[in-house]
Motif scaffolding. Structure first.
Motif, mmCIF file in Angstrom:
data_model
loop_
_atom_site.group_PDB
_atom_site.id
_atom_site.type_symbol
_atom_site.label_atom_id
_atom_site.label_comp_id
_atom_site.label_asym_id
_atom_site.label_seq_id
_atom_site.Cartn_x
_atom_site.Cartn_y
_atom_site.Cartn_z
ATOM 1 N N SER A 161 -11.970 -7.906 -37.101
ATOM 2 C CA SER A 161 -12.165 -6.882 -36.058
ATOM 3 C C SER A 161 -11.203 -7.024 -34.883
ATOM 4 O O SER A 161 -10.943 -8.138 -34.410
ATOM 5 C CB SER A 161 -13.596 -6.958 -35.538
ATOM 6 N N ASP A 162 -10.738 -5.891 -34.395
ATOM 7 C CA ASP A 162 -10.017 -5.854 -33.116
ATOM 8 C C ASP A 162 -11.006 -5.775 -31.957
ATOM 9 O O ASP A 162 -10.878 -6.494 -30.967
ATOM 10 C CB ASP A 162 -9.086 -4.626 -33.071
ATOM 11 N N MET A 163 -11.988 -4.896 -32.089
ATOM 12 C CA MET A 163 -12.939 -4.686 -31.000
ATOM 13 C C MET A 163 -13.613 -5.997 -30.588
ATOM 14 O O MET A 163 -13.818 -6.255 -29.390
ATOM 15 C CB MET A 163 -14.005 -3.680 -31.455
ATOM 16 N N CYS A 164 -13.926 -6.835 -31.581
ATOM 17 C CA CYS A 164 -14.653 -8.078 -31.273
ATOM 18 C C CYS A 164 -13.809 -9.042 -30.436
ATOM 19 O O CYS A 164 -14.367 -9.851 -29.683
ATOM 20 C CB CYS A 164 -15.086 -8.763 -32.566
ATOM 21 N N VAL A 165 -12.493 -8.971 -30.560
ATOM 22 C CA VAL A 165 -11.635 -9.873 -29.782
ATOM 23 C C VAL A 165 -11.753 -9.510 -28.297
ATOM 24 O O VAL A 165 -11.877 -10.381 -27.430
ATOM 25 C CB VAL A 165 -10.175 -9.797 -30.288
ATOM 26 N N ALA A 166 -11.763 -8.204 -28.027
ATOM 27 C CA ALA A 166 -11.944 -7.758 -26.633
ATOM 28 C C ALA A 166 -13.351 -8.089 -26.146
ATOM 29 O O ALA A 166 -13.532 -8.551 -25.009
ATOM 30 C CB ALA A 166 -11.674 -6.258 -26.523
ATOM 31 N N LEU A 167 -14.363 -7.872 -26.994
ATOM 32 C CA LEU A 167 -15.742 -8.162 -26.574
ATOM 33 C C LEU A 167 -15.933 -9.649 -26.295
ATOM 34 O O LEU A 167 -16.687 -10.037 -25.398
ATOM 35 C CB LEU A 167 -16.737 -7.691 -27.652
ATOM 36 N N ALA A 168 -15.229 -10.494 -27.061
ATOM 37 C CA ALA A 168 -15.308 -11.946 -26.813
ATOM 38 C C ALA A 168 -14.713 -12.255 -25.444
ATOM 39 O O ALA A 168 -15.304 -13.005 -24.653
ATOM 40 C CB ALA A 168 -14.576 -12.702 -27.919
ATOM 41 N N ALA A 169 -13.554 -11.677 -25.158
ATOM 42 C CA ALA A 169 -12.902 -11.945 -23.862
ATOM 43 C C ALA A 169 -13.752 -11.416 -22.704
ATOM 44 O O ALA A 169 -13.796 -12.018 -21.632
ATOM 45 C CB ALA A 169 -11.512 -11.316 -23.836
#
Ligand SMILES: Cc1cc2nc3c(=O)[nH]c(=O)nc-3n(C[C@H](O)[C@H](O)[C@H](O)COP(=O)(O)OP(=O)(O)OC[C@H]3O[C@@H](n4cnc5c(N)ncnc54)[C@H](O)[C@@H]3O)c2cc1C
Length: 333
Positions: A161-169
């Protein structure tokens, strides 16, 4: 595809009561149906959750946002409150898939999409994630796209996922509901490293439904960048991606968040990398220290040593662009 029963509950509690180990919830279906057609997963029961009231984006009492599990990736990326307050999330979502897929794909489904490891999809080969105990041919086989951090002997798959990388940050929180009640899971704890149980991607129990994802108040809107490096300019998963977010006051970095995608079984963060940035003036030297810290312990496989150098350069570039100021997606042509 194996036969399955189909149910369309009218409420969250009805959906949860239908849940179990041989049941899958279906939202946009953009990942689950592919997996079913390839016989990678064979649920006996499908619970269609698209009729549930989980489609709102609402302000929280603490100044953040609560995103319903069924909000589509497209709606989320282009929502004015997301574009203005969380452009990192908009950038990450729009870097993924295609407009058609983003129209169908849901917020919760994006979190729960499965790895793109070739062996996971190929039922003619062993795969510990698909058939626990069967082996991991990727360790010595085709492993160009695989993990360089946090992998185990049992599994070297990455989370796609791309979205999850932003949500993690952004340090989102996942709201879930099961037959035992509701609970909240910090994003850092939601996905798992493979260890010796790679069949489990995350901490959800079989009877649990994701109801929402909550974002804390926006503090990184002015200086953030999601950078995705991939083999093709569109419609491809990340070889490496970086979510970089800085809070800059008086020319100094007050707070920083860094997460990597495409390199591990979950979005990869390292407190030391963020600490290397805090209290510093943005500079190439400081960004290099953060990149060194984030990639500490990287162990490439036979075909993906290039990812270490690629990730190092991508981290420095994402931080440099974030420091210059956010390029808002709404401003793009
Ligand atoms: C060709 C292609 C290219 C793609 N490229 C990218 C990319 O570049 N970047 C990227 O990030 N993604 C990419 N994707 C993946 C896409 O983003 C996901 O398929 C999508 O986000 C999944 O959402 P969905 O609602 O369709 O999930 P579904 O397929 O409906 O479900 C996925 C999983 O989530 C579970 N689930 C769904 N909702 C809930 C819930 N509320 N609670 C509990 N379980 C739930 C389902 O049971 C299933 O296991 C791509 C997909 C395709 C097909």
């Amino acid at each position: 595809m194996s036969p399955f029963s189909y149910h369309k509950p009218a409420s969250v509690s009805e959906a949860i009561n239908l849940a179990g180990p041989s049941t899958r919830f279906i939202a946009g279906g953009t990942n689950l149906l592919d997996l079913m057609k390839e016989n990678v997963v064979r649920p006996q029961h499908l619970v269609d959750i698209t009729g549930l009231a989980l489609k709102a984006i609402e302000a929280t009492a603490t100044g953040g946002l609560r995103i319903g599990a069924l909000v589509s990736n497209a709606e989320l990326a282009w929502h004015p409150l997301i574009e203005q307050g969380y452009p990192l999330l908009s950038q990450a979502i729009l870097a993924g898939a295609s407009p058609q897929l983003r129209n169908m794909a849901s917020t919760a489904g994006n979190l729960l999409q499965r790895t793109r490891c070739y062996y996971f999809y190929d039922t003619g080969t062993p795969c510990n994630k698909r058939e626990p105990g069967s082996g991991c041919p990727a360790r010595t086989g085709l492993n160009r796209i695989h993990a360089i951090l946090g992998a185990s002997d049992a599994c070297v798959a990455t989370h796609p996922s791309d979205m999850c990388v932003a949500l993690a940050a952004l340090e989102a929180v996942v709201h879930v509901q099961g037959r035992g009640g509701e609970r909240q899971i910090a994003f850092a704890d939601f996905h798992r490293l493979p260890g010796n149980a790679p069949e489990r991607d995350n901490q959800l129990a079989d009877d649990e439904l994701i109801t929402a994802v909550e974002l804390p108040p926006p503090t990184f809107a002015a200086h953030c960048k999601y950078l995705k490096i991939r083999d093709r300019a569109s419609y491809a998963f990340a070889l490496v991606s970086v979510a970089a977010a800085l809070q800059i006051e008086g020319g100094m970095i007050k707070d920083a968040r860094l997460a990597l995608g495409g390199v591990a079984h979950k979005p990869w963060r390292q407190p030391a990398a963020e600490q290397a940035l805090q209290g510093q003036r943005p500079s190439q030297a400081v960004f290099t220290q953060a990149a060194d810290a984030l990639l500490q312990g990287a162990r490439p496989l036979s075909q993906n040593a290039f990812k270490v150098a690629l990730a190092h350069r991508a981290i420095i570039r994402a931080l440099s662009e974030a420091a210059l100021g956010t390029a808002h997606v709404g401003a793009l042509p």
